[in-house]
Design an enzyme around this catalytic site. Structure first.
Site, short mmCIF file in Angstrom:
data_model
loop_
_atom_site.label_atom_id
_atom_site.label_comp_id
_atom_site.label_asym_id
_atom_site.label_seq_id
_atom_site.Cartn_x
_atom_site.Cartn_y
_atom_site.Cartn_z
N ASP A 149 1.80 3.21 7.55
CA ASP A 149 2.81 2.25 7.05
C ASP A 149 2.55 1.91 5.59
OD1 ASP A 149 0.53 1.06 8.56
OD2 ASP A 149 1.22 -0.79 7.63
N ASP A 172 1.31 -0.88 -1.57
CA ASP A 172 0.60 -1.91 -0.81
C ASP A 172 -0.85 -2.05 -1.25
OD1 ASP A 172 2.87 -2.56 0.48
OD2 ASP A 172 2.14 -2.19 2.50
P1 AMP Z 1 -0.91 -4.23 5.60
O1 AMP Z 1 -1.90 -3.39 6.33
O2 AMP Z 1 -1.48 -5.36 4.81
O3 AMP Z 1 -0.01 -3.38 4.75
O4 AMP Z 1 0.03 -4.97 6.68
C1 AMP Z 1 0.32 -4.44 7.92
C2 AMP Z 1 1.50 -5.16 8.50
O5 AMP Z 1 1.24 -6.56 8.61
C3 AMP Z 1 2.79 -5.03 7.74
O6 AMP Z 1 3.82 -4.94 8.66
C4 AMP Z 1 2.86 -6.32 6.97
O7 AMP Z 1 4.18 -6.68 6.66
C5 AMP Z 1 2.26 -7.30 7.95
N1 AMP Z 1 1.67 -8.47 7.29
C6 AMP Z 1 0.54 -8.53 6.55
N2 AMP Z 1 0.31 -9.79 6.12
C7 AMP Z 1 1.32 -10.56 6.60
C8 AMP Z 1 1.67 -11.94 6.51
N3 AMP Z 1 0.91 -12.82 5.85
N4 AMP Z 1 2.78 -12.34 7.13
C9 AMP Z 1 3.55 -11.49 7.81
N5 AMP Z 1 3.29 -10.20 7.95
C10 AMP Z 1 2.19 -9.72 7.35
MG MG Z 2 1.41 -2.63 4.28
#
Ligand code: AMP
Ligand code: MG
Length: 535
Positions: free
Chosen positions: A279, A289
């Site tokens: 993702d 990201d």
């Molecule tokens: P990441 O590995 O940080 O890219 O995030 C993985 C998933 O978690 C993605 O779907 C992000 O949108 C979600 N995500 C991460 N942090 C938050 C947050 N504070 N609030 C909502 N969704 C989050």
């Molecule tokens: Mg992400």
């Protein structure tokens, strides 16, 4: 108050192909849910109390034809904090899934990212505007949809630094504090604290990830998978011709090539992404990201900045090319559900691995300043150096930058120790024992012989090497210092780093102090050597 005629900001031209051409989640309200038969959900950013513009990137603003006056206007801060919309904006969160740490994780989606719309600039380029940290969406699962200043600042600075390094990346337009606090348990150890909240506006031609395609394959939504693919091809890969069997295969092959190039750039500059889940992989081959990423200070292929990854080290520096290949395989699997033909996909994956190998060799040769046709001996020379670099703690950036200053002949001097131009690169001089120095001397002798064969004037070689080996990168300790000052309300260091990293390959004599090894205090400091996904 907003004056309609005060800034071209209000006349940005939107052409929202994604929402126009693809089906939306029919449910209009913003509650967390599993979404089916849709590529996105419409959702409004959550207004914030007291937005303050901490920093903005003039180069990113130029992509939208925005002037300095536009960026300094109150409207800019309001819009890019998520407090108001411009005419033509149609905000939405994307639906995607992903493989996290090697396992299928199901629906993820834009949990805290909200796309505002697609701007077409005066040059006809398409830039999607996306706020990160602007409040919850249907994909927020159990989280709050917000972002803290420290992670937003890291994303803002690193996006722009990577761009100036020539690494394909999403861009960052603005960094805005919200005037609100966000509760975060940085190391998931039961010690939450209130931190300042922030919103970053990112730009990319498209934010589509491998996971946008994977989720449709995993949930048997083949028609939608085809429509999303057609949208991607006609919007971002028009040179592949009309969507169809042939262009689907070529689309995948191109993503393989772009991903190879991106990862080799990461290896060149010493960037470790930290969470290479599918993702977090862009189909445009952009670095996307910026979370618990880090920069190698000492060259260590086993290093991962992400504490969540400390155990398996899946996302360690030396494993990035292999993981990108694994991620491409997952995208290929998703595509296979549509095309039913494995062979061309396998061939493209094979080409990915071949391209990475070839480009890694060419990259290393360029870092060493070798010209002329490359040979197996060159590969061996490069590999021997990398092996030596792991034997004693050696600063990667300083070592390669200084290597171009190696005198043609300094054997007398080197009999006693390492070459003077490189001396700053080692963290622990006591590690340079006789066996180490002997191996280094032998390598230097072989390297000099190889350079002599090139017959390239030393100045010319140095100029070339300086274009490959950056002088300034966003070391973790630098970002951390900027964060600590910004948390006290002083954005001065953000500005200074943004400016420094605008010319990472240039000598900047007045800023020589940024060309220094990681300070000792940063060796085991959270935010420097240890980062978490809590952001
Ligand atoms: P990441 O590995 O940080 O890219 O995030 C993985 C998933 O978690 C993605 O779907 C992000 O949108 C979600 N995500 C991460 N942090 C938050 C947050 N504070 N609030 C909502 N969704 C989050
Ligand atoms: Mg992400």
């Amino acid at each position: 108050m907003y004056q309609p005629d005060s800034a071209p900001l209000s006349s940005l031209s939107f052409d929202n192909r994604f929402t126009r051409e693809l089906p939306a989640d029919p449910q209009p309200d913003n509650h967390r849910r599993q979404v089916r038969w849709a590529c996105y959900s419409r959702v409004q950013p959550t207004p914030v109390a007291k937005p303050r513009l901490l920093a903005w990137s003039p180069e990113a603003a130029a992509l939208l034809d925005l002037s300095e006056a536009d960026c300094r206007s109150p409207l800019f801060t309001e819009v890019f904090a998520g407090n108001r919309l411009l005419p033509g904006m149609d905000p939405f969160a994307m639906r995607y899934g992903g493989h996290q740490f090697g396992s299928w994780a199901g629906q993820l989606g834009d949990g805290r990212a909200i796309n505002l719309g697609e701007v077409v600039n005066r040059r006809g380029e398409r830039w999607t505007l996306q706020l990160k940290g602007a409040g919850p969406t249907p994909y927020s699962r159990r989280a709050d949809g917000l972002a803290v200043l420290r992670s937003s600042l890291r994303e803002f600075l690193c996006s722009e630094a990577m761009h100036h390094l020539g690494v394909p990346t999403t861009r960052a337009l603005s960094l805005i504090t919200t005037g609100e606090t966000v509760l975060r348990d940085m190391f998931y150890d039961g010690n939450p604290r209130q931190e300042p909240g922030a919103v970053v506006c990112r730009l990319a031609p498209s934010f589509l990830r491998f996971g946008n395609f994977e989720i449709l394959a995993a949930s048997d939504e083949g028609d939608l998978l085809r429509r999303l693919l057609d949208n991607s091809i006609s919007t971002d890969f028009p040179h592949l011709g009309p969507p169809g069997e042939e262009s689907y295969q070529n689309w995948f092959a191109e993503i393989c090539r772009r991903t190879a190039s991106m990862v080799v750039h990461w290896q060149r500059v010493g960037f470790v992404h930290g969470v290479m889940n599918t993702d977090n992989m862009s189909v445009l081959g952009l670095t996307i990201d910026y979370g618990p990423y880090g920069w190698l200070d000492d060259y260590n292929p086993d290093w991962t900045p992400n504490t969540t990854d400390a155990e398996g080290r899946r996302y360690r520096y030396g494993n990035q090319p292999a993981i990108a290949g694994w991620n491409l395989l997952q995208l290929g699997n998703a595509l296979y559900t549509l095309t039913g033909r494995a062979e061309p996909l396998q061939e493209a994956l094979g080409q990915y691995h071949a391209a990475v190998e070839e480009e890694m060799q060419a990259m290393l040769a360029a870092k060493l300043g070798l010209s002329g046709p490359s040979s197996e001996a060159d590969t061996a020379l490069g590999e021997e150096l990398l092996a030596i670099l792991t034997l004693a703690e050696t600063d990667m950036t300083i070592f390669f930058r200084r290597l171009s200053r190696l005198p043609d002949d300094a054997q007398a001097e080197e009999a006693a120790g390492p070459p003077a131009v490189l001396a700053d690169a080692w963290y622990r001089p006591e590690q340079l024992d006789a066996a180490y120095l002997d191996r280094l001397r032998r390598w230097l002798a072989a390297y000099r012989r190889r350079l002599q064969g090139d017959r390239l004037p030393a100045v010319e070689r140095q100029t070339r090497m300086d274009r490959t080996n950056p002088k300034y990168v966003l070391r973790n300790s630098l970002a951390q210092q900027a964060i600590e000052r910004a948390e006290q309300g002083d954005a001065g260091m953000v500005e200074e780093l943004l400016d420094l990293l605008r010319h990472p390959y240039d000598e900047q004599p007045e800023r020589e102090h940024f060309f220094a090894k990681r300070p000792e205090w940063a060796r085991n400091r959270p935010g420097c050597s240890m980062l978490s996904c809590s952001s």
